[in-house]
Motif scaffolding. Sequence first.
Motif, short mmCIF file in Angstrom:
data_model
loop_
_atom_site.label_atom_id
_atom_site.label_comp_id
_atom_site.label_asym_id
_atom_site.label_seq_id
_atom_site.Cartn_x
_atom_site.Cartn_y
_atom_site.Cartn_z
N LEU A 32 34.74 40.26 30.31
CA LEU A 32 35.88 39.48 29.85
C LEU A 32 36.90 39.26 30.97
O LEU A 32 37.36 38.15 31.23
N PHE A 33 37.21 40.35 31.67
CA PHE A 33 38.20 40.24 32.74
C PHE A 33 37.62 39.55 33.97
O PHE A 33 38.30 38.76 34.63
N LEU A 34 36.35 39.83 34.27
CA LEU A 34 35.72 39.16 35.42
C LEU A 34 35.69 37.64 35.20
O LEU A 34 35.90 36.87 36.15
N ASP A 35 35.48 37.22 33.96
CA ASP A 35 35.48 35.79 33.66
C ASP A 35 36.88 35.20 33.86
O ASP A 35 37.03 34.09 34.36
N ARG A 36 37.88 35.95 33.45
CA ARG A 36 39.26 35.47 33.65
C ARG A 36 39.58 35.37 35.14
O ARG A 36 40.24 34.44 35.58
N ILE A 37 39.09 36.34 35.89
CA ILE A 37 39.32 36.30 37.35
C ILE A 37 38.69 35.03 37.92
O ILE A 37 39.30 34.28 38.69
N GLU A 38 37.45 34.77 37.49
CA GLU A 38 36.74 33.61 38.00
C GLU A 38 37.51 32.33 37.70
O GLU A 38 37.60 31.42 38.53
N ARG A 39 38.11 32.30 36.52
CA ARG A 39 38.80 31.10 36.07
C ARG A 39 40.19 30.96 36.73
O ARG A 39 40.57 29.88 37.17
N LEU A 40 40.92 32.06 36.80
CA LEU A 40 42.33 31.96 37.19
C LEU A 40 42.62 32.35 38.65
O LEU A 40 43.66 31.98 39.19
N ASN A 41 41.71 33.09 39.26
CA ASN A 41 42.01 33.54 40.62
C ASN A 41 42.16 32.40 41.62
O ASN A 41 42.98 32.50 42.53
N PRO A 42 41.40 31.31 41.49
CA PRO A 42 41.59 30.22 42.45
C PRO A 42 43.04 29.74 42.50
O PRO A 42 43.52 29.33 43.56
N THR A 43 43.76 29.79 41.41
CA THR A 43 45.17 29.41 41.40
C THR A 43 46.05 30.53 41.94
O THR A 43 46.96 30.29 42.74
N LEU A 44 45.79 31.74 41.46
CA LEU A 44 46.71 32.85 41.76
C LEU A 44 46.43 33.53 43.10
O LEU A 44 47.32 34.08 43.72
N ASN A 45 45.15 33.57 43.51
CA ASN A 45 44.74 34.25 44.75
C ASN A 45 45.11 35.74 44.72
O ASN A 45 45.51 36.32 45.73
N ALA A 46 44.98 36.33 43.53
CA ALA A 46 45.37 37.74 43.36
C ALA A 46 44.30 38.69 43.90
O ALA A 46 44.61 39.79 44.36
N PHE A 47 43.05 38.27 43.84
CA PHE A 47 41.95 39.12 44.34
C PHE A 47 41.43 38.57 45.66
O PHE A 47 41.28 37.37 45.83
#
Lengths: 484, 489
Positions: free
Chosen positions: B26-41
């Motif tokens: 669930l969280f890995l999917d959110r990372i995949e979706r939102l990280n390109p915007t946030l660059n948190a990881f």
Amino acid sequence: MTQWEVVIGIETHAQLSTVSKIFSGASTAFGAEPNTQACAVDLALPGVLPVLNKKAVDCAIRFGLAIGAEVAQKSVFARKNYFYPDLPKGYQISQMDLPVVVGGQLALQVGQGDKVYEKLVRLTRAHLEEDAGKSLHEDFHGKSGIDLNRAGTPLLEIVSEPDMRSSDEAVAYARALHALVRWIGICDGNMQEGSFRCDANVSVRPKGQAEFGTRREIKNLNSFRFLKEAIDFEVQWQINEIEEGRKIQQATVLFDPDSGETRMMRSKEDAHDYRYFPDPDLLPLAISTDWIANVRGELPELPGQKRERFVSELGLSAYDASALTASQEIADFFEATVALAGKNNAKPCANWVMVDLAARLNKEGKEIAESPVAAGQLAGLILRIADNTISNNIAKKVFEALWNGDGATADEVIDKQGLKQITDTGAIEKLVDEVLAANAANVAEFKAGKEKAFNALVGQVMKAAKGKANPQQVNDLLKQKLAG
Amino acid sequence: MINKSLKELAQALAAKQISSVELSTLFLDRIERLNPTLNAFVTVDREKSLAMARDADARIAAASGAKPAGPLTGIPIAQKDIFCAEGWTTTCGSKMLANFVSPYDATVIEKMHRDAGLVSLGKTNMDEFAMGSSNETSFFGPVRNPWDTSRVPGGSSGGSAAAVAARLAPAATGTDTGGSIRQPAALCNLTGLKPTYGVVSRYGMIAFASSLDQGGPMAASAEDCALLLNTMVGFDERDSTSLDRPVEDYVRGLEKPLNGLRIGLPKEFFGEGCDAEVMAAVRAAIAEYEKLGASTVEVSLPNSHLSVPAYYVIAPAEASSNLSRFDGVRYGYRAPDYGNLDDMYAKTRAQGFGAEVKRRILIGAYVLSHGYYDAYYLQAQRIRRLIANDFVEAFKSCDVIMGPTSPSTAFKLGEKAADPVQMYLSDIYTIAVNLAGLPGMSVPCGFVGGLPVGLQLIGNYFAEGQLLNVAHRYQQATDWHLRRPASAA
């Protein structure tokens, strides 16, 4: 012409005989394949931290106690910052303002025979630090290899005051220090492997001048011979420079054993600013009085103490006592010999250990611990000399037999080879008479005043007795007969 | 599920309502979706994470009454990329370590993953070598604040803050040398705790300033922080500055009422230099505490104005030495073309480090150099002692100290990037805590213009439990900490 006085101070790096490194758990054993004894901490990976090896501190305390120094209740590790490929962290952890050992002194015997004199050298300090790795410049096709096995090996840097006034004193100091660190078991003293290396700070000044001349530091001298040669060359070089009107510039120099010369490595201007500051990864080193007391309890009798005891208890000369305490092994061998031969035989024991045994060992390149003649065997031999069973000359034969394993004890050798001394006056008198009769020419020469002829006659008698006649009796009888 | 507390997630896992693999996915999917915007990881490795999750599920399945799984087994978290994790690229936000795969685990990593059974979702972005207050110095680009993506999340633990705020992870680790947990927590509406120096092991945590660095938790609530802190602390013989003291359970004291609590308000924290609306939110929070039974008393930290200058001597001094190991010889970046050895060093370090890191190395080398050491480094150490003594005095008349965490809400990307002094001043309230080695927290206490405001709590040595209790009771009475940015609503 100006009389020059030489001033020498010595800094020594002694590798401490701990099983693991000073700030990591990696092994300190010498000779492993490159980089097989370097763990994450030694490699200075990101995030790793040093943890002090208490055994290294034990060694420093031992040393401090052995030289009568103050062991600091609080000392501080500092970072010495500089870049070099064999220094993985980019800094060396050392001690700067607050070292673990402060002061102390070392007593030396300098010179030989009648010219021997005692000298006290004061020590400034001794501090703990880590060794660097090694750069390997061969076999890498123009590049350099780095071996970090040695990185993090504990060192005790021992700094003397500039108290030495000749290369002989410097060598005597280095030898005494070398013997001491081995004696108290903190360093194996292996100079070839770099376990014990000296830097000599050398300057000269006109005799009588109070202030020191400008010094040059000769780095990394790893044998006593190089130490002497390097200082002798350096002293002469400095005197020549000054006498030719040039000033000595403070510098660090290297000694080239092939040319026998020192050459400049870097001048004072090139000296690094090491930006020392207390290492925030390590707490100040606190040494309690209990800790010191524990270490004191484990200390063996020190060479100085033993030396004094040999003089006062066994009646040895200061020179003999000093030679016999050159290492723990020699002292142990000597004491074991005396224990069996008796204190009244201490002097012959000392002579046998220092002269005959030492020469034989030297010839075979053996250490005293490897001596084929055990202390008990030597004591047995000395007892037979003392009770006149054999002469000193025959004793050398017996010793050789023991060395070669031709017999388990001196008694066995003497018995088997029939070496027992002839002390029967009648038997000796018979031999003397025969020799006098057969050597009329010598007798005539002696009577004409040629003392040498007497010795020839003694030799003839001893030859006839196959060396076994008691020399004193032979002498006495010959004199008696010739006078008569 | 994404907005549940750690306690709720643990209950769901224990009750087998969800598996760790499902939760992690669930969280890995959110990372995949939102990280390109946030660059948190900066590093995500789905396979590694899911392998850990499968292990955790096996542990939960094998658990029994006699041998229970850990209270957080199977919960996924994010790790600041300053912690070395075996087999994971560990960059510390730097080009210098962009290719460095750690061969070993930091103590914190070992405790959280091997011992406590937490699952790593990946490594979070950060200011390069933790040097920054905006996450703009990262080699991997800036992190964006989930509350307003044109703004910074704070730093240096900005990736962890953005990840938890946007619910890309339920919780995260951070490190705090001068405010790097508390300031981003404040700017992203999180609860973050910097423990007393020596409580969390520094082994395997890439050093910025060794005498100041301390790891700690960043999460949505004080309760989550307490649970996470329980897995991080403990004496570590591999860290000589780690403190050998009994381990506490930080959850146990959370509910204690606050009657009689004495809150110290340093007059120096309530003067000029702080945004008025931020200050109003902080004062409102203190008023709330008075309702909960606490009283306030004015205290003074007379040397606090010296904390930023002292910090910017001590921290760079230690950093200049700590970062010497990045020399291109054994690992990490090495310049492709160079002449001799000195040239290799110079080019490697010139190319491998960013501008802020180089600035601090230069400052550090300068203040340690011959002739300047006494005037700068020793003087700063004296100031450090004065600052620590100020706190000792203040705690004679109060139990906790409160004030703003940051003088402003999240600022725009680029706004302070060209002015290092302005940037350094954003840590003006947090730095003294590191210099003194005290524990400090930031707790959400309101919004200004839609941007979160943090209340800073400072405790006496080893008062982590008390700080968490004080924060938790406030969170029982308020809901600031439950607010989420649009992306996580």
